[in-house]
Design a protein around this motif. Structure first.
Motif, short mmCIF file in Angstrom:
data_model
loop_
_atom_site.label_atom_id
_atom_site.label_comp_id
_atom_site.label_asym_id
_atom_site.label_seq_id
_atom_site.Cartn_x
_atom_site.Cartn_y
_atom_site.Cartn_z
N ASN A 271 -41.22 20.18 -26.57
CA ASN A 271 -40.33 21.34 -26.65
C ASN A 271 -41.03 22.65 -26.32
OD1 ASN A 271 -38.00 19.84 -27.49
ND2 ASN A 271 -38.92 19.68 -29.53
N SER A 272 -42.02 22.58 -25.44
CA SER A 272 -42.76 23.78 -25.04
C SER A 272 -42.03 24.57 -23.96
CB SER A 272 -44.14 23.39 -24.51
OG SER A 272 -44.01 22.62 -23.31
N GLY A 273 -41.01 23.94 -23.35
CA GLY A 273 -40.35 24.55 -22.22
C GLY A 273 -41.06 24.32 -20.91
N LEU A 274 -42.17 23.60 -20.96
CA LEU A 274 -42.97 23.31 -19.77
C LEU A 274 -43.03 21.80 -19.54
CD1 LEU A 274 -46.06 25.64 -20.36
CD2 LEU A 274 -44.21 26.02 -18.72
N SER A 275 -42.95 21.41 -18.28
CA SER A 275 -43.23 20.01 -17.96
C SER A 275 -44.75 19.83 -17.93
CB SER A 275 -42.63 19.62 -16.61
OG SER A 275 -43.42 20.08 -15.56
N VAL A 276 -45.20 18.59 -18.04
CA VAL A 276 -46.64 18.31 -17.98
C VAL A 276 -47.20 18.75 -16.63
CG1 VAL A 276 -48.37 16.49 -18.06
CG2 VAL A 276 -46.42 16.40 -19.61
N MET A 277 -46.38 18.68 -15.58
CA MET A 277 -46.85 19.05 -14.24
C MET A 277 -46.95 20.56 -14.05
SD MET A 277 -45.03 16.07 -14.16
CE MET A 277 -43.42 16.30 -13.46
N VAL B 193 -42.24 3.22 -22.26
CA VAL B 193 -42.98 4.33 -21.66
C VAL B 193 -42.06 5.16 -20.78
CG1 VAL B 193 -44.78 4.91 -19.97
CG2 VAL B 193 -45.25 3.26 -21.79
N ILE B 194 -41.23 4.50 -19.99
CA ILE B 194 -40.28 5.22 -19.13
C ILE B 194 -39.35 6.09 -19.97
CG2 ILE B 194 -38.34 4.93 -17.54
CD1 ILE B 194 -39.76 2.43 -16.47
N GLU B 195 -38.85 5.53 -21.06
CA GLU B 195 -37.93 6.28 -21.92
C GLU B 195 -38.63 7.47 -22.58
OE1 GLU B 195 -36.45 3.29 -24.56
OE2 GLU B 195 -35.24 2.31 -22.99
N LYS B 196 -39.88 7.27 -23.02
CA LYS B 196 -40.62 8.37 -23.63
C LYS B 196 -40.90 9.46 -22.59
CE LYS B 196 -43.36 10.19 -26.89
NZ LYS B 196 -44.50 9.68 -27.59
N ALA B 197 -41.27 9.05 -21.38
CA ALA B 197 -41.56 10.02 -20.32
C ALA B 197 -40.31 10.81 -19.95
CB ALA B 197 -42.13 9.31 -19.10
N GLN B 198 -39.17 10.14 -19.93
CA GLN B 198 -37.92 10.83 -19.60
C GLN B 198 -37.64 11.96 -20.59
OE1 GLN B 198 -35.23 7.47 -19.61
NE2 GLN B 198 -35.11 7.42 -17.38
N LYS B 199 -38.00 11.74 -21.84
CA LYS B 199 -37.71 12.73 -22.87
C LYS B 199 -38.73 13.87 -22.89
CE LYS B 199 -35.58 9.34 -25.99
NZ LYS B 199 -35.72 8.60 -27.27
N PRO C 72 -54.51 14.98 -11.69
CA PRO C 72 -53.10 14.57 -11.55
C PRO C 72 -52.45 14.49 -12.93
CG PRO C 72 -54.53 12.67 -11.30
CD PRO C 72 -55.43 13.86 -11.47
N THR C 73 -52.01 15.63 -13.43
CA THR C 73 -51.62 15.76 -14.83
C THR C 73 -50.49 14.81 -15.24
OG1 THR C 73 -50.21 17.63 -14.22
CG2 THR C 73 -52.44 18.13 -15.00
N GLY C 74 -49.49 14.69 -14.38
CA GLY C 74 -48.37 13.81 -14.71
C GLY C 74 -48.79 12.36 -14.82
N SER C 75 -49.62 11.91 -13.88
CA SER C 75 -50.10 10.53 -13.90
C SER C 75 -50.95 10.26 -15.14
CB SER C 75 -50.90 10.23 -12.64
OG SER C 75 -50.09 10.30 -11.48
N ILE C 76 -51.79 11.22 -15.50
CA ILE C 76 -52.65 11.04 -16.68
C ILE C 76 -51.81 11.02 -17.95
CG2 ILE C 76 -54.46 12.14 -18.07
CD1 ILE C 76 -55.75 13.03 -15.39
N TYR C 77 -50.76 11.83 -17.99
CA TYR C 77 -49.87 11.81 -19.16
C TYR C 77 -49.24 10.42 -19.34
CZ TYR C 77 -45.77 12.55 -22.06
OH TYR C 77 -44.81 12.44 -23.04
N VAL C 78 -48.71 9.86 -18.25
CA VAL C 78 -48.08 8.53 -18.36
C VAL C 78 -49.13 7.46 -18.63
CG1 VAL C 78 -46.60 6.84 -17.23
CG2 VAL C 78 -46.19 9.28 -16.88
N LEU C 79 -50.33 7.61 -18.06
CA LEU C 79 -51.44 6.71 -18.39
C LEU C 79 -51.66 6.68 -19.90
CD1 LEU C 79 -54.15 5.11 -17.76
CD2 LEU C 79 -55.21 7.35 -17.51
N GLY C 80 -51.67 7.85 -20.53
CA GLY C 80 -51.85 7.91 -21.98
C GLY C 80 -50.72 7.22 -22.72
#
Length: 359
Positions: free
Chosen positions: A30-36, A17-23, A239-247
């Motif tokens: 590749n949207s140019g936007l972070s989840v946050m 999960v950490i590795e996927k989140a890092q990418k 909390p968009t970033g937290s929900i993304y990693v939750l997924g």
């Protein structure tokens, strides 16, 4: 030096999960936007949001008559929101005390209405799970609250109590997604994410839809469950970033055997440490009684206080992080949530054996 993370929370995340989140966390697809950065109203974020909710439902086999909410404020916010919504005037709420967090939940409810202790194991320093005497439940009790796993004392309900007539609310912050749940015996189950579900910042609340219809409408709108249910947990910015990693964590669970795989994983890891404790000839002494032992938090002490300090010092030098017990009780604690690899637990068990042999 390799760090072996046994922290009680925030705790270990799966390496995958950490590795996927890092990418992807900082440049999502590749949207140019972070989840946050992306709008929480955008189709791109909605895919993340509703995907996480769908995965929670699938993993825990949640019936259709339950609502799944993603809220903020941690489990401690739920200590207040639950009585605010469901502890009406001329009613009472019953609390089962099995540790510090259930005490805090009781205290918060007492600020809002009549909350009483239904049963408690405080007299034996929370070494066991208390027995619930349903005959002692007051007639006007709106709900019974319990904590399924107790991180500080290392105890856990092996099975949740069979529900009688009164709704049961469960704080499952430290063992959600580690075992199957019989939804016939639960009306509300909630959990802060930072132990088994993802990073801190998001709280999972699973609630019978019929309860939503009974909730208090005179409290501030943002504190009512109905508000968040009607808005699909998007009433305000989540909390968009937290929900993304939750997924991502939910996907990792599905890829590793689902809830059955997590159950087996938890049982095997706990056995490694309890076997060392039980065969140490009292060199290590477990805090919890055997029939109440947690599969998430293994708590123990050494018979000599100076030796215990030496054990904790050497454990840290070897890279074992978070093994010191909670400041309120001391001793030692290994938190072995879902994401803690089996080989890390094996290394801790080996270290414990070697330390005993040397002393």
């Amino acid at each position: 030096m390799t760090i072996y993370n046994f922290n009680a929370g925030p705790s270990a995340l799966p390496q995958e999960v950490i590795e996927k989140a890092q990418k992807s966390l900082f440049n999502f697809e590749n949207s140019g936007l972070s989840v946050m950065e992306m709008s929480h109203r955008s189709p791109m974020y909605e895919e993340i949001h509703f995907g996480a909710i769908s995965s929670i439902k699938e993993i825990l086999n949640i019936p259709d008559d339950f609502e799944i909410l993603l809220l903020q404020g941690g489990a401690s916010m739920q200590f207040a929101m639950l009585p605010m919504n469901f502890l009406q005037s001329e009613q009472s709420a019953a609390y089962v005390l099995s540790g510090s967090w259930s005490e805090k939940a009781l205290k918060e409810a007492g600020r809002i209405g009549d909350a009483y202790v239904l049963s408690s194991s405080k007299e034996d320093n929370y070494k066991s799970i208390p027995t619930i005497e349903f005959d002692s439940v007051k007639e006007n009790t709106s709900y019974i609250h319990l904590t399924s796993n107790n991180t500080i004392f290392g105890t856990q309900w092996q099975e949740l109590p069979e529900k009688q007539r009164t709704p049961i609310f469960v704080d499952a912050s430290s063992d959600i997604f580690s075992k199957r749940i019989n939804w016939n015996n639960v009306d509300v189950l909630y959990a802060g994410a930072q132990k088994n579900a993802g990073p801190s910042g998001v709280t999972v609340v699973i609630m019978r839809k019929t309860l939503l219809e009974q909730s208090n409408t005179s409290i501030p709108q943002i504190l009512t469950y109905n508000t968040h249910a009607k808005a699909d947990s998007l009433y305000h910015t989540p909390p968009t970033g937290s929900i993304y990693v939750l997924g991502l964590v939910m996907n990792w669970i599905k890829e590793n055997g689902g809830i059955e795989g997590m159950e087996s994983r938890a049982s095997n890891k706990a056995a490694l440490l309890y076997d060392v404790i039980d065969n140490s000839n009292q060199f290590y002494v477990g805090h919890a009684l055997v029939n109440s032992r947690s599969l998430m938090n293994v708590t123990f002490r050494l018979s000599d206080e100076n030796l215990e300090k030496k054990f904790l010092q050497e454990a840290k030098e070897f890279g074992f992080e978070g093994v010191k017990g909670h400041r309120s009780v001391g001793g030692c604690r290994a938190s072995i949530y879902n994401a803690v690899p089996v080989d890390h637990v094996e290394k801790l068990a080996h270290f414990m054996k070697e330390f005993q042999n040397s002393h």
